[in-house]
Design a protein around this motif. Structure first.
Motif, PDB file in Angstrom:
ATOM      1  N   THR A 129       0.843  -1.187   0.000  1.00 21.38           N
ATOM      2  CA  THR A 129       0.000   0.000   0.000  1.00 21.38           C
ATOM      3  C   THR A 129       0.880   1.239   0.000  1.00 21.38           C
ATOM      4  O   THR A 129       1.787   1.360   0.823  1.00 21.38           O
ATOM      5  N   ILE A 130       0.603   2.119  -0.928  1.00 22.29           N
ATOM      6  CA  ILE A 130       1.266   3.424  -0.934  1.00 22.29           C
ATOM      7  C   ILE A 130       0.351   4.340  -0.137  1.00 22.29           C
ATOM      8  O   ILE A 130      -0.749   4.670  -0.580  1.00 22.29           O
ATOM      9  N   GLY A 131       0.810   4.694   1.058  1.00 20.62           N
ATOM     10  CA  GLY A 131      -0.012   5.455   1.989  1.00 20.62           C
ATOM     11  C   GLY A 131       0.136   6.954   1.842  1.00 20.62           C
ATOM     12  O   GLY A 131       0.581   7.474   0.820  1.00 20.62           O
ATOM     13  N   ARG A 132      -0.194   7.627   2.918  1.00 25.83           N
ATOM     14  CA  ARG A 132      -0.306   9.090   2.894  1.00 25.83           C
ATOM     15  C   ARG A 132       1.025   9.791   2.616  1.00 25.83           C
ATOM     16  O   ARG A 132       2.085   9.289   2.953  1.00 25.83           O
ATOM     17  N   PRO A 133       0.941  10.963   2.021  1.00 25.85           N
ATOM     18  CA  PRO A 133       2.142  11.747   1.729  1.00 25.85           C
ATOM     19  C   PRO A 133       2.670  12.476   2.967  1.00 25.85           C
ATOM     20  O   PRO A 133       1.903  12.874   3.840  1.00 25.85           O
TER      21      PRO A 133
END
Length: 182
Positions: free
Chosen positions: A58-62
């Motif tokens: 999962t590519i999460g929050r910046p």
């Protein structure tokens, strides 16, 4: 086009961008195009089903963003709208921060930021101790590849291949950001 560089808990995503700001600053009402790079949290899940199963990623929050943007009608390399966002409130970026050195020579500025993860995290309000040293080392080692990727995307934006509005013509209306994803 989207590229992702993942390390332990952090990663970098890079993409082309065509953007019409719904609330532009004075003198910046025209569309913008260029390349966006974000430092993001990454999560790797456990394989399910068997030991051979793929792991969900999962590519999460910046945590931090740099937008190498310019007026869509400007000559290549203008960088007249280039800025960064040193902080986020969840998924929402803070205000645009314009830095003279970033607009003048963005790739060395970007390389310097990515090479010093503890200092970059300090800017974002994330405690550097909350991130594994493997993230900093991995990111530092990948900086040349990341900046080469950014350079290649910029060249494709300037050639008109990427960073186009959603209708694909380069001239049609768009009302929000468009990022090309693989």
């Amino acid at each position: 086009m989207l590229y992702a560089f993942g390390f332990e808990r952090l990663g970098v995503v890079v993409s082309d961008l065509y953007f019409i700001d719904p609330d532009p600053m004075p003198g910046q009402a025209t569309p913008e195009r260029g390349v966006r790079l974000e430092l993001r949290l990454f999560e790797c899940g456990e394989p399910t089903g068997s030991i051979y199963a793929a792991r969900p990623i999962t590519i999460g929050r910046p945590l931090w963003r740099v937008d190498l943007l310019q007026d869509a009608d400007a000559a290549p390399g203008t960088f007249d709208r280039t800025h960064h966002h040193p902080d986020f409130d969840g998924w929402i970026p803070g205000p645009r921060v314009f830095v003279k050195e970033l607009s003048a020579d963005p790739l060395p500025w970007l390389a310097g930021k990515l090479s010093d993860l503890p200092a970059l995290l300090k800017e974002t309000g994330v405690h550097p101790g909350d991130v594994a040293e493997a993230d900093a080392a991995g990111l530092r080692a990948a900086v040349p590849e990341i900046t080469d990727t950014v350079r290649g995307l910029l060249e494709r934006v300037w050639a008109g291949e990427l960073g186009r509005p959603a209708d694909g013509t380069g001239t049609g209306p768009v009302t929000s950001a468009r990022i090309s994803w693989l």
